[in-house]
Design a protein around this motif. Structure first.
Motif, PDB file in Angstrom:
ATOM      1  N   LYS A 171      -9.335  -8.278  -0.840  1.00  0.00           N
ATOM      2  CA  LYS A 171      -8.437  -7.199  -1.274  1.00  0.00           C
ATOM      3  C   LYS A 171      -8.574  -5.950  -0.406  1.00  0.00           C
ATOM      4  O   LYS A 171      -8.422  -4.822  -0.884  1.00  0.00           O
ATOM      5  CB  LYS A 171      -8.678  -6.860  -2.753  1.00  0.00           C
ATOM      6  N   ASP A 200       1.023  -6.363  -1.914  1.00  0.00           N
ATOM      7  CA  ASP A 200       1.514  -5.053  -2.339  1.00  0.00           C
ATOM      8  C   ASP A 200       0.515  -4.014  -1.844  1.00  0.00           C
ATOM      9  O   ASP A 200      -0.538  -3.818  -2.440  1.00  0.00           O
ATOM     10  CB  ASP A 200       1.634  -5.001  -3.865  1.00  0.00           C
ATOM     11  N   ARG A 201       0.836  -3.373  -0.730  1.00  0.00           N
ATOM     12  CA  ARG A 201      -0.086  -2.442  -0.091  1.00  0.00           C
ATOM     13  C   ARG A 201      -0.138  -1.081  -0.770  1.00  0.00           C
ATOM     14  O   ARG A 201      -0.980  -0.245  -0.444  1.00  0.00           O
ATOM     15  CB  ARG A 201       0.291  -2.275   1.385  1.00  0.00           C
ATOM     16  N   SER A 202       0.754  -0.859  -1.731  1.00  0.00           N
ATOM     17  CA  SER A 202       0.770   0.440  -2.425  1.00  0.00           C
ATOM     18  C   SER A 202      -0.318   0.540  -3.481  1.00  0.00           C
ATOM     19  O   SER A 202      -0.628   1.622  -3.969  1.00  0.00           O
ATOM     20  CB  SER A 202       2.139   0.665  -3.082  1.00  0.00           C
ATOM     21  N   LYS A 203      -0.888  -0.604  -3.834  1.00  0.00           N
ATOM     22  CA  LYS A 203      -1.926  -0.621  -4.875  1.00  0.00           C
ATOM     23  C   LYS A 203      -3.315  -0.638  -4.241  1.00  0.00           C
ATOM     24  O   LYS A 203      -3.512  -1.167  -3.160  1.00  0.00           O
ATOM     25  CB  LYS A 203      -1.737  -1.830  -5.786  1.00  0.00           C
ATOM     26  N   LYS A 204      -4.260  -0.041  -4.931  1.00  0.00           N
ATOM     27  CA  LYS A 204      -5.658  -0.019  -4.499  1.00  0.00           C
ATOM     28  C   LYS A 204      -6.528  -0.592  -5.611  1.00  0.00           C
ATOM     29  O   LYS A 204      -6.559  -0.041  -6.710  1.00  0.00           O
ATOM     30  CB  LYS A 204      -6.100   1.410  -4.173  1.00  0.00           C
ATOM     31  N   GLN A 235      -3.073  -5.839  -3.833  1.00  0.00           N
ATOM     32  CA  GLN A 235      -2.777  -6.924  -4.762  1.00  0.00           C
ATOM     33  C   GLN A 235      -1.775  -7.897  -4.151  1.00  0.00           C
ATOM     34  O   GLN A 235      -0.955  -7.521  -3.297  1.00  0.00           O
ATOM     35  CB  GLN A 235      -2.201  -6.357  -6.066  1.00  0.00           C
ATOM     36  N   THR A 239       1.593 -10.093  -4.303  1.00  0.00           N
ATOM     37  CA  THR A 239       2.862 -10.109  -5.003  1.00  0.00           C
ATOM     38  C   THR A 239       3.001 -11.453  -5.715  1.00  0.00           C
ATOM     39  O   THR A 239       2.179 -12.362  -5.522  1.00  0.00           O
ATOM     40  CB  THR A 239       4.034  -9.927  -4.024  1.00  0.00           C
TER      41      THR A 239
END
Length: 313
Positions: free
Chosen positions: A16, A49-53, A56, A58
């Motif tokens: 991740k 989904d690179r906007s989540k930390k 994650q 998709t």
């Protein structure tokens, strides 16, 4: 797309984190990111989904990861096919062994195995069962030695031997003078246990599940080693149970305190476990054969009752 690109995708899915995944794949982070981006552009989708930390997957990314695992495994199988055709038994092999089996079993077979198969590079780790299952499924282990049955449809189990439980009863205990004992002779309140996380502890709790435990203890202790439990029992602080192979290393004085159970003897089932894709099966078979050859003389018990290693909810 390439097999290497799929391995990069699997690394990011596991860790991740692009930087950590790149380190594990021995490439620079920009290289790994570029290769994953190429796949996403080729398929016209977003795998991560690179906007989540942390990062994650998709919904479609999860499906791609599942298929990528199958593809990478099947690609690895090609080398297995070639090795088996040539009769070659060698290469890196990652093996894990649970803590209550490692100290007694490993010295029994390791020397024989490395002499017989000098081209196999064994990498051995001591891990608990939960970590073993996770690593087998993630492809970070080739096989493991653990207590079964595990009731996991993705893992294959080949039984190596049955190892009875043996009671360690101090001289001042009421059951010390018995030649053999029954499960009903045990008192769950006075049994000294290994700490949580050990399947041997869960096996004892399953063995004693029908015993009463109404009395209140003056203390509660859980240890990570059988040696500590034996010393505490010698101090009159309780009794304990040991796996049979561990009792072979006790001195003569301590062996007098061992009490075997009446038949069928409660026992644990020790198995060689590995993913059902059966990668490196030729090395797994060699390992099984070597272990079977050394334990058959040490353990000859047949009339046993297998105690589950799984924690009962």
């Amino acid at each position: 797309m390439t097999i290497t690109q799929l391995k990069y995708v699997l690394a990011v899915a596991e860790h991740k984190n692009f930087t950590l995944a790149a380190e594990k794949c021995f490439v620079t982070q920009p290289t790994l990111s570029m290769q994953i981006q190429k796949i996403e552009e080729e398929l016209d989708i977003q795998i991560f989904d690179r906007s989540k930390k942390p990062i994650q997957l998709t919904e479609i990314g999860q499906k791609i990861v599942n298929q990528s695992k199958n593809i990478v495994n099947e690609a690895d199988r090609i080398q297995d096919i070639v090795d088996q055709q040539k009769g070659f038994i060698g290469g890196e092999f990652r093996l894990a062994i649970i803590p209550t089996v490692m100290p007694t079993l490993l010295p029994m077979f390791l020397n024989n195995f490395i002499k017989k198969y000098p081209k196999v590079q064994l990498i051995i780790e001591e891990l608990n069962t939960a970590e073993i299952i996770t690593r087998l499924k993630n492809g970070h282990l080739d096989a493991a030695i653990a207590v079964t049955p595990l009731e996991d449809e993705k893992i294959k189990e080949v039984v190596l031997y049955f190892e009875p439980f043996v009671a360690y009863i101090p001289t001042n205990h009421q059951s010390f003078h018995k030649k053999e004992i029954e499960i009903s002779d045990l008192n769950l309140n006075e049994i000294l246990l290994l700490q949580d996380g050990h399947c041997f502890r869960d096996g004892i709790l399953n063995l004693c599940k029908n015993l009463n435990s109404d009395e209140k203890n003056h203390f509660q202790i859980e240890s990570g080693s059988f040696e500590t439990l034996i010393k505490l029992a010698d101090e009159g602080l309780g009794t304990t149970l040991l796996p049979y192979l561990h009792t072979l290393d006790l001195n003569e004085k301590d062996r007098e305190k061992l009490k075997h159970f009446v038949e069928p003897k409660p026992a644990r089932e020790v198995s060689l476990i590995y993913p059902k894709n059966e990668l490196k099966i030729h090395i797994i078979d060699a390992l099984r054969s070597t272990i079977a050859g050394v334990v058959k003389g040490a353990i000859t018990f047949q009339n046993v009752e297998i105690i589950s290693p799984l924690q009962k909810k």
